[in-house]
Design an enzyme around this catalytic site. Structure first.
Site, PDB file in Angstrom:
ATOM      1  N   PRO A 124       0.814  -1.222   0.000  1.00  0.00           N
ATOM      2  CA  PRO A 124       0.000   0.000   0.000  1.00  0.00           C
ATOM      3  C   PRO A 124       0.847   1.272   0.000  1.00  0.00           C
ATOM      4  O   PRO A 124       0.320   2.364  -0.197  1.00  0.00           O
ATOM      5  CB  PRO A 124      -0.838  -0.111   1.278  1.00  0.00           C
ATOM      6  CG  PRO A 124      -0.355  -1.284   2.032  1.00  0.00           C
ATOM      7  CD  PRO A 124       0.571  -2.076   1.161  1.00  0.00           C
ATOM      8  N   GLU A 151       2.537  -7.729   8.676  1.00  0.00           N
ATOM      9  CA  GLU A 151       2.461  -6.275   8.846  1.00  0.00           C
ATOM     10  C   GLU A 151       3.306  -5.528   7.822  1.00  0.00           C
ATOM     11  O   GLU A 151       3.104  -4.359   7.560  1.00  0.00           O
ATOM     12  CB  GLU A 151       2.933  -5.885  10.254  1.00  0.00           C
ATOM     13  CG  GLU A 151       1.944  -6.206  11.336  1.00  0.00           C
ATOM     14  CD  GLU A 151       0.584  -5.542  11.121  1.00  0.00           C
ATOM     15  OE1 GLU A 151       0.534  -4.306  11.133  1.00  0.00           O
ATOM     16  OE2 GLU A 151      -0.405  -6.268  10.933  1.00  0.00           O
ATOM     17  N   ARG A 189      -3.670  -8.004 -20.758  1.00  0.00           N
ATOM     18  CA  ARG A 189      -4.665  -7.669 -21.780  1.00  0.00           C
ATOM     19  C   ARG A 189      -4.165  -6.594 -22.755  1.00  0.00           C
ATOM     20  O   ARG A 189      -4.801  -6.322 -23.765  1.00  0.00           O
ATOM     21  CB  ARG A 189      -6.021  -7.320 -21.153  1.00  0.00           C
ATOM     22  CG  ARG A 189      -6.036  -6.095 -20.314  1.00  0.00           C
ATOM     23  CD  ARG A 189      -7.328  -5.995 -19.522  1.00  0.00           C
ATOM     24  NE  ARG A 189      -8.495  -5.760 -20.365  1.00  0.00           N
ATOM     25  CZ  ARG A 189      -8.739  -4.635 -21.008  1.00  0.00           C
ATOM     26  NH1 ARG A 189      -7.865  -3.638 -20.938  1.00  0.00           N
ATOM     27  NH2 ARG A 189      -9.821  -4.485 -21.734  1.00  0.00           N
ATOM     28  N   ASP A 204     -10.812   1.327 -24.037  1.00  0.00           N
ATOM     29  CA  ASP A 204     -11.082   1.109 -22.614  1.00  0.00           C
ATOM     30  C   ASP A 204     -11.206   2.408 -21.860  1.00  0.00           C
ATOM     31  O   ASP A 204     -10.535   3.385 -22.179  1.00  0.00           O
ATOM     32  CB  ASP A 204      -9.873   0.418 -21.943  1.00  0.00           C
ATOM     33  CG  ASP A 204      -9.812  -1.029 -22.274  1.00  0.00           C
ATOM     34  OD1 ASP A 204     -10.818  -1.573 -22.701  1.00  0.00           O
ATOM     35  OD2 ASP A 204      -8.713  -1.593 -22.094  1.00  0.00           O
TER      36      ASP A 204
HETATM   37  N1  ADE Z   1      -0.922  -5.151   0.094  1.00  0.00           N
HETATM   38  C1  ADE Z   1      -1.849  -4.791   1.004  1.00  0.00           C
HETATM   39  N2  ADE Z   1      -2.591  -3.791   0.566  1.00  0.00           N
HETATM   40  C2  ADE Z   1      -2.141  -3.478  -0.683  1.00  0.00           C
HETATM   41  C3  ADE Z   1      -2.501  -2.519  -1.661  1.00  0.00           C
HETATM   42  N3  ADE Z   1      -3.484  -1.640  -1.458  1.00  0.00           N
HETATM   43  N4  ADE Z   1      -1.813  -2.500  -2.812  1.00  0.00           N
HETATM   44  C4  ADE Z   1      -0.796  -3.355  -3.019  1.00  0.00           C
HETATM   45  N5  ADE Z   1      -0.400  -4.272  -2.131  1.00  0.00           N
HETATM   46  C5  ADE Z   1      -1.061  -4.347  -0.971  1.00  0.00           C
END
Ligand code: ADE
Length: 282
Positions: A124, A151, A189, A204
């Site tokens: 994230p 984590e 794709r 797209d």
């Molecule tokens: N791992 C956990 N959440 C994630 C996300 N939003 N994007 C990529 N990998 C992740």
């Protein structure tokens, strides 16, 4: 195109990769997806892949050794090959986390960014995935994807192994497996031949910088709801014009932010002005 995926949950991949378009693409040799279980490279007898964080605190951290061992045994050891930076056209705008490709990932004699294999950590904290990033990544013949779990991952993986970090959006999942599948899908794709229709990816949503126009198929009437007359007219020039206008209308109503960077013609701008004026009148 080749994908090497490093995961602690390899069993989640086959159901999706063995379905529909990706399955056909694999059978036709257009993509090759190899799933590697990081646990296989954990050296101790219990195959431990996580440990408590130094400094305390909750949660577990993915250990550095098994991840390095897995990636290096598949891609080659750190230090071989040539030192090649990313091209200048790489999108660094969102977080700037696209970094130099390290020597180990660039085969000698093929020293172009495209010939190298980016090592991407799904997290994230990465730059946010987009159609533009999919178009950038499809230029590489091979990608390595590391799926984080727990984590987080030991920071030394980020610092010394990974060349890019990608997030699929501002929310936190339990791991990088779904994000890896999303990258594989969106990138595959774009490879010629993967979609049945050779122009399939061109209109797209996002490929044109705009959202896509609405689609309809048979029957022409359902529960009294019809289909726009123009789509039944057979007049292709008018249909194209209608579709473009619908794309602009949708993007204006739903994703005004996209219009700032979408390539727009003079006609598009006129249409947008009219759409804006309609809104002001009502
Ligand atoms: N791992 C956990 N959440 C994630 C996300 N939003 N994007 C990529 N990998 C992740």
């Amino acid at each position: 195109m080749e994908f090497d995926v490093f995961s602690l949950l390899p069993e989640v991949f086959p159901p999706y990769l063995n379905s529909s378009i990706l399955h056909r693409a694999r059978q036709r040799g257009l993509i090759d997806v190899r799933i590697h279980n990081i646990r296989d490279w954990a050296a101790d007898k219990h195959h431990v892949t996580d440990d408590e964080p130094y400094g305390g605190g909750g949660g577990m951290v993915m250990k550095v050794e098994p991840v390095f061992a897995a990636v290096e045994s598949v891609l080659g050891p750190f230090g071989s090959g040539e030192d090649v930076p990313f091209g200048d056209d790489v999108d660094r705008t969102s977080t700037g986390s696209a970094r130099r490709l390290t020597p180990s990932r660039c085969p000698a004699g093929r020293a172009t960014p495209e010939a190298c294999c980016p090592v991407i950590l799904l997290t994230p904290q990465g730059r946010v995935f987009s159609q533009k990033i999919a178009m950038e990544l499809v230029r590489h013949p091979r990608l390595a994807l590391i799926c984080g779990r727990y984590e987080g991952v030991d920071e030394r993986i980020r610092e010394h192994l990974v060349t890019d970090e990608i997030s699929i959006g501002d929310y936190v999942l339990t791991g990088g497996e779904l994000p890896a599948l999303i990258l594989i899908d969106a990138i595959s794709r774009l490879i010629p031949g993967v979609l049945g229709d050779p122009d399939g990816a061109m209109d797209d949503s996002h490929a044109t910088g705009l959202l896509e126009y609405p689609h309809y198929t048979r029957p022409p009437e359902y529960r009294g709801w019809g289909v726009p007359e123009i789509l039944l007219s057979g007049d292709h020039a008018k249909i194209e014009k209608w579709r473009r206008e619908q794309s602009l209308r949708r993007t204006f109503k739903r994703r005004l932010d996209l219009l700032e960077s979408a390539p727009l013609s003079e006609t598009d701008r006129k249409v947008l002005k009219e759409i804006q004026e309609e809104g002001e009148d009502s």
